[in-house]
Enzyme design. Structure first.
Site, PDB file in Angstrom:
ATOM      1  CB  SER A 166      -0.910  -0.030   1.235  1.00 58.23           C
ATOM      2  OG  SER A 166      -1.545   1.204   1.419  1.00 58.23           O
ATOM      3  CE  LYS A 213      -0.797   4.668  -0.374  1.00 57.37           C
ATOM      4  NZ  LYS A 213      -1.782   4.671   0.705  1.00 57.37           N
TER       5      LYS A 213
END
Ligand code: IUR
Length: 446
Positions: free
Chosen positions: A184, A188
């Site tokens: 996660s 990004k």
């Protein structure tokens, strides 16, 4: 393989192939998978884990599920970022991003909102009237060109797979999984096309991971995958038992960060900012030792150039010039711009003694219920609710002196909440503090 086959494979403890993982993420991104299937896969990963290769493939597949930002070639080696795994009173980004910009770097900081007891940088910034966190990829390039830093929310097109997975992780009790957190966060950061990244991995009572061993495991996983993706990645493990600085709550934290940029401490916040910034410059190869990196960041903070960058960033992100100017001037009345809660109450120390401990988690949990945070995505927050710690750990206090100022509106604190806050303070008779304000425990460099 069908989705049920993939879930069974992970459920039974087998490693997923690159193709399996890409198939799953493709189905998540194109919304051809049911939420119950995604939730089942998340739980299978939570229970059986992932090896390094699976975690890397998951991260790459998530990163490629949307747009990957690109920068002018002359910015090569200059694009830096910091990410924290979530703390109480964590306003480091508000100081570090403009300090790095003041040193000539480009900082496309894509931040999150508060959820649960941990605060979010976007909520803090939105306590400044006019501050707009919604910026497109093209606007981010403009902000980095004109100012050097920006702090923005995740765009619609950036890592859409994470948007889906992250929202389901809360609902399926699969937040605290090292491969899922790694994928996660790093997906990004990979989509930000960074040169270097420093991770502030929190450990302690108020952090997601309470013990050093599991926090270290997470840090190692983040560092491994970040470097595998070509980002110079390092991690700093920092203590998260009490609070970072003395203020918790959105606008109060903005005020404290502005005071830090005006050279007024608090010491633990400045220590965190200079350490994280120093490590970032070191792993980026911009300086040859940590002390030189720390000095550059410290000079930007103490010398006022970080404050000028923050002012320019506010104006470029929608804040009126007179508002930004008032916030950045010396001896300003912050409340005239940021607003103040209708009510304040001060809690008094029950005895003479030395402050041994302030339980940051209890403080954050009570404040969240009073409107600082949210328990569901999308809920509004009350920007002016919060608390100011009026004592430091290790400080000698006298019975009846104020140790906490609570700012509140509706709902007011219940007797039980006041009781919990009162119990968050531990006094002792000797200077033998059991906990410290935020401090560095260990570093993991590439
Ligand atoms: N922040 C993220 O971006 N992802 C996560 O999984 C967590 C925090 I936990």
């Amino acid at each position: 393989m069908s989705i049920p086959d993939l879930i069974r494979k992970k459920r039974d403890g087998q490693a997923l192939s690159d193709e399996d993982i890409r198939t799953f993420i493709q189905a998540v991104t194109s919304k051809t998978i049911q939420d119950c299937q995604t939730g089942s896969m998340l739980m299978a990963v939570w229970q059986k884990g992932m090896n390094d290769a699976e975690t890397e493939t998951l991260t790459r597949a998530m990163m490629s599920s949307g747009e990957v930002l690109s920068w002018p070639t002359e910015w090569a080696g200059l694009v830096l970022d910091k990410h924290s795994t979530g703390g109480v009173g964590d306003k480091v980004s508000l100081v570090l991003a403009p300090a790095l910009a003041a040193c000539g770097y480009k900082v496309p900081m894509i931040s999150g909102r508060g959820l649960g007891h941990t605060g979010g940088t976007l909520d803090k910034l939105e306590s400044i009237p006019g501050f707009n966190v919604n910026q497109s990829a093209a606007q981010i390039v403009d902000l980095l060109t004109s100012v050097g830093c920006c702090i923005v929310g995740q765009t619609e097109t950036l890592v859409p797979a994470d948007r889906v997975l992250y929202s389901l992780r809360d609902a399926t009790s699969t937040v605290d999984s090292i491969p899922l957190i790694t994928a996660s966060i790093i997906s990004k950061k990979g989509a930000e096309s960074l040169s270097a990244l420093v991770l502030d991995v929190k450990v302690g009572r108020s952090a997601l991971f309470k013990d050093l061993e599991s926090a270290k495991e997470l840090a190692q996983s983040l560092v491994n995958v970040g470097n595998r993706l070509g980002i110079h990645t390092g991690a700093v493990l920092t203590c998260m038992d009490a609070t970072i600085g003395r203020c918790v709550g959105n606008s109060l934290e903005v005020m404290e960060a502005l005071e830090a940029r005006k050279g007024h401490g608090p010491h633990d916040l400045l220590e965190l900012v200079t350490t994280l910034g120093g490590v970032l410059l070191l792993i980026n190869g911009s300086v040859s030792d940590l002390s030189e990196g720390r000095k550059q960041i410290s000079n930007a903070v103490i010398g006022g150039t970080a404050l000028s960058k923050f002012q320019a960033m506010m104006e470029a992100q929608g804040v009126a010039n007179n508002v930004a100017g008032t916030l950045c001037s010396a001896h300003t009345d912050y409340y005239s711009v940021l607003g103040k809660c209708k009510y304040q109450v001060e809690l008094a120390t029950p005895a003479d003694g030395v402050v041994l401990d302030v339980d940051g988690l209890t403080l954050a949990e009570v404040l969240q219920k009073l409107g600082v945070g949210r328990s569901k995505v999308g809920q509004p927050v009350n920007h002016c609710v919060g608390a100011e710690l009026l004592v430091s750990l290790g400080q000698r206090v006298q019975r009846g002196s104020s140790w906490l100022r609570l700012h509140y509106e509706d709902p007011p604190p219940s007797p039980d909440q006041i009781n919990r806050l009162e119990n968050a303070l531990t006094l002792g008779s000797h200077d033998e503090t059991r906990h410290t304000h935020s401090s560095v425990k260990e570093m993991l460099l590439p």
